[in-house]
Design a protein around this motif. Sequence first.
Motif, mmCIF file in Angstrom:
data_model
loop_
_atom_site.group_PDB
_atom_site.id
_atom_site.type_symbol
_atom_site.label_atom_id
_atom_site.label_comp_id
_atom_site.label_asym_id
_atom_site.label_seq_id
_atom_site.Cartn_x
_atom_site.Cartn_y
_atom_site.Cartn_z
ATOM 1 N N ALA A 25 45.731 46.246 33.646
ATOM 2 C CA ALA A 25 45.081 45.009 34.081
ATOM 3 C C ALA A 25 44.646 45.165 35.336
ATOM 4 O O ALA A 25 43.629 44.693 35.806
ATOM 5 C CB ALA A 25 46.039 43.916 33.566
ATOM 6 N N VAL A 26 45.879 45.594 36.324
ATOM 7 C CA VAL A 26 45.573 45.635 38.003
ATOM 8 C C VAL A 26 44.485 46.534 38.066
ATOM 9 O O VAL A 26 43.696 46.504 38.989
ATOM 10 C CB VAL A 26 46.916 46.093 38.624
ATOM 11 N N ILE A 28 41.674 47.646 36.261
ATOM 12 C CA ILE A 28 40.362 46.979 35.910
ATOM 13 C C ILE A 28 40.257 45.905 36.965
ATOM 14 O O ILE A 28 38.913 45.981 37.391
ATOM 15 C CB ILE A 28 40.463 46.270 34.609
ATOM 16 N N TYR A 29 40.963 45.168 37.411
ATOM 17 C CA TYR A 29 40.861 43.987 38.414
ATOM 18 C C TYR A 29 40.510 44.708 39.716
ATOM 19 O O TYR A 29 39.541 44.293 40.360
ATOM 20 C CB TYR A 29 41.954 43.105 38.581
ATOM 21 N N ALA A 30 41.269 45.559 39.908
ATOM 22 C CA ALA A 30 40.956 46.009 41.368
ATOM 23 C C ALA A 30 39.859 46.981 41.662
ATOM 24 O O ALA A 30 39.283 46.850 42.725
ATOM 25 C CB ALA A 30 42.166 46.841 41.984
ATOM 26 N N GLN A 32 36.679 46.681 40.273
ATOM 27 C CA GLN A 32 35.441 46.265 39.693
ATOM 28 C C GLN A 32 34.567 46.420 40.713
ATOM 29 O O GLN A 32 33.347 46.579 40.384
ATOM 30 C CB GLN A 32 35.910 44.713 39.458
ATOM 31 N N SER A 33 34.587 46.244 42.032
ATOM 32 C CA SER A 33 33.651 46.297 42.995
ATOM 33 C C SER A 33 33.914 47.860 43.874
ATOM 34 O O SER A 33 33.474 47.901 44.856
ATOM 35 C CB SER A 33 33.552 45.149 44.034
ATOM 36 N N ARG A 43 47.256 48.120 50.246
ATOM 37 C CA ARG A 43 47.742 47.159 49.409
ATOM 38 C C ARG A 43 49.396 47.739 49.052
ATOM 39 O O ARG A 43 50.415 47.009 48.825
ATOM 40 C CB ARG A 43 47.246 47.002 47.943
#
Lengths: 109, 242
Positions: A25-26, A28-30, A32-33, A43
């Motif tokens: 999940a992280v 895919i989220y991280a 994205q751009s 981080r």
Amino acid sequence: MDIRLYMAQRLSALVMAPLVLGHIAVMIYAVQSGITTAEILGRTQGSILWFLFYGTFVLAVSVHAAVGVRVILNEWLGIKGNTLNLLSWAIGIGLLLLGGRAVLAVTFL
Amino acid sequence: MEVKAEFLNVTVSRGSGDGVYQEAFQVPAYDNQTVLDVVSWIQQNVDPTLTYRFACRVGMCGSCAMMVNGQPRWTCRTHVKKVSTNQKLKIEPLRNLPVIKDLVADMDPFFGKWVEAEGVHHPTRTRYEPIEQIDPQDAARTTANEGIECINCAVCYAACDTVTNNADYLGPAALQRAWTVYNDVKDADKSAILDAVSGKGGCHSCHSIGSCTHYCPNELNPMQAIAGLKRATSKSFFKKGR
């Protein structure tokens, strides 16, 4: 496989399952751009949370994989007794060292 | 029974140990014919030294199981038509067991594991006490009932790949027996059963491949019984730490 090994493998799987989902999940989220190594390290460096997250994962993987490979070594290659114990521990400790080194590298070192 | 003008090409495994060889026979094909009929025909008409085992011929005693075209079957209840391809039959002794001679497997390891799995009755009462009344609808009794029709034919034992690869593994029949006794309301030592199936070759070695359930001639479900033992031992592990 006796009850202790069985419980070790099942319980470590129970720990791994939510961590794998969290990891994916992280990811895919991280990304994205788009993301750079520097941003990732920015981080994770110094983060006790990420250290615990991946530290727990590495611990669970080491136990889980060592038990799983132990069964394969026994059933497919017929390895038994002390040799089997030694190989299982070597796999578990090896994964723990490799994984631990990687976790420390992205969090604290 | 009408004799057809055709034959079955039967290959039978002969001998034992290093001296195992395959022998071919031509056996008259009948409309209605079991694999055991074929073996008996060979023994009665061609070679009286052919060694095999059977008793009841009606699927009750569990002594005639053999490998038929590579799959374990109770031969007295297996019709040739259902298992032969192009009138060919390959008959061998049960897999996963030592061979005594020809089609006779040594059942000692199979029954030895029954005892190891603690599938024995631990009475709650002595013969001097009145017989305990059991409710047939009781949940545990219903679960126990599911496994009591096992005839010890060892078809499941021969079908199991885990037995092949792990000599210590108790096997589906012994574990199903343990699960049946575990669920028997009249059994007094359930922890002895859980201890017996928690060792190196116990229920936790099962990979749930399911061949036992697939091949069981009495349509029992040893895989489900083993899953029950895994649950029971896990609960006991959390309670007692072992």
